[in-house]
Scaffold this active site. Structure first.
Site, PDB file in Angstrom:
ATOM      1  N   CYS A 136      16.305  62.445  38.028  1.00 21.33           N
ATOM      2  CA  CYS A 136      16.797  61.303  37.381  1.00 21.33           C
ATOM      3  C   CYS A 136      17.013  61.744  36.004  1.00 21.33           C
ATOM      4  CB  CYS A 136      15.664  60.139  37.447  1.00 21.33           C
ATOM      5  SG  CYS A 136      16.417  58.745  36.715  1.00 21.33           S
ATOM      6  N   CYS A 139      16.176  58.828  33.364  1.00 21.35           N
ATOM      7  CA  CYS A 139      14.756  58.708  33.288  1.00 21.35           C
ATOM      8  C   CYS A 139      14.390  59.857  32.104  1.00 21.35           C
ATOM      9  CB  CYS A 139      13.908  58.970  34.595  1.00 21.35           C
ATOM     10  SG  CYS A 139      14.507  57.968  35.792  1.00 21.35           S
ATOM     11  N   ASP A 140      14.879  61.051  32.499  1.00 20.24           N
ATOM     12  CA  ASP A 140      14.256  62.306  31.853  1.00 20.24           C
ATOM     13  C   ASP A 140      15.096  62.991  30.858  1.00 20.24           C
ATOM     14  OD1 ASP A 140      11.653  61.879  33.211  1.00 20.24           O
ATOM     15  OD2 ASP A 140      12.520  63.227  34.935  1.00 20.24           O
TER      16      ASP A 140
END
Length: 315
Positions: A136, A139-140
């Site tokens: 993701c 997300c990261d």
């Protein structure tokens, strides 16, 4: 084993499931929640979460899920270990079979079973999970500002991830197994026109290396029928080859799309089965964020309470 009855059953324990449990508990529905294969969901394999509201310093995925779990228990949710292995949604009360053979009969069902990211199957993917391997970018990606990353995939998702990362990273490599991109024309144009993105056609990632995290990827290039192996130094390795929604046991009853995501009525968590709701990644092929999953869990619990009220089943 005697069948157990409940007003509200929640299957799954990520942000969607736990949030549904918090709202259902506060509505005095006395919900039962089964945590499934991965208690806490995908966030438990994320080292740091920095984009969930209320945690200005960030929080580990495991701690975030434990906070939500404790909050659900505070409002009376009966949280249990177990996996739903079969479902009968042909009539109400709906019947869900748990792996120990127990059958739960429920007036409302909230499906929050999530979606599992597809991986290449390399041992190194598990070895470096949370240490440079991610599925993701949203997300990261923040952790890779001004660093070098690689994205695996050739479809729209891979191109979107590469473009997102190009806004943060110093350099982005797009590793594509074939000699062309499967993405839409507009996405292809955007990727090819971005000077930070280098597309490596006819390449396969065959391994990763690094001491305390990912420091590079082992690549196999197949050009003109000849294979060439070499190492590419990178700081982050992003998988973008799709997700598999965990909807199999419900698919005979609820509508799903071609990939298996549960289809809900627009802007609601309602499925085509009255009293059955879908929340989180199992019904979301687009956003797949903890905060959107939590929001959909909230909606599902509110709709479950309304359904029970209208059916005269609250008392």
């Amino acid at each position: 084993m005697e069948n157990e009855k409940t007003k509200c059953l929640i299957i799954g324990s990520g942000p969607a499931g736990y949030t549904a449990a918090i709202y259902a508990g506060r509505a005095n529905l006395s919900p039962i929640l089964y945590e499934g294969l991965q208690p806490g969901g995908q966030l438990t394999i994320t080292t740091e979460v920095e984009n969930f509201p209320g945690y200005p310093q960030g929080v580990s995925g495991t701690d975030l899920m434990e906070d939500l779990r404790m909050q659900a228990m505070r409002f009376g949710c009966d949280i249990r270990t177990g996996i739903a292995t079969a479902a009968d949604l042909s009539k109400r009360p709906y019947r869900i079979t748990i792996d120990d053979g127990r059958i739960i009969e429920t007036e409302t069902l909230i499906i929050a079973t999530g979606a599992t990211a597809k991986y290449l199957g390399l041992e190194d993917e598990q070895k470096y999970a949370g240490m440079g391997v991610s599925a993701c970018a949203t997300c990261d990606g923040f952790f890779y500002r001004n660093k070098t990353v690689a994205v695996v995939g050739g479809g729209d998702t891979a191109c979107e991830e590469a473009l997102y990362l190009a806004g943060l990273a110093k350099e982005v490599y797009l590793i594509v197994r074939k000699d062309y991109l499967r993405a839409s024309k507009i996405m292809q144009q955007r990727v090819m026109g971005n000077e930070k993105i280098t597309i490596l056609f006819k390449h396969n990632a065959v391994g990763l290396y690094g001491e305390n995290g990912v420091e590079g990827v082992h690549l196999l290039e197949n050009a003109g029928g000849e294979e060439r192996r070499y190492d590419l130094p990178i700081d982050g390795f992003f998988l973008a080859i799709g997700h598999k929604p965990n909807s199999e046991i419900f698919a005979p009853y609820v509508e799903t799309d071609a990939t298996g995501y549960i289809v809900t009525e627009p802007n609601t968590p309602k499925t085509c089965v009255p009293g059955v709701f879908a929340a989180g990644d199992v019904a979301d092929p687009i956003y797949r964020q903890a905060i959107t999953a939590a929001a959909s869990g909230c909606k599902a619990a509110i709709e479950a309470e309304r359904f029970l009220s209208e059916a005269g089943l609250l008392h």
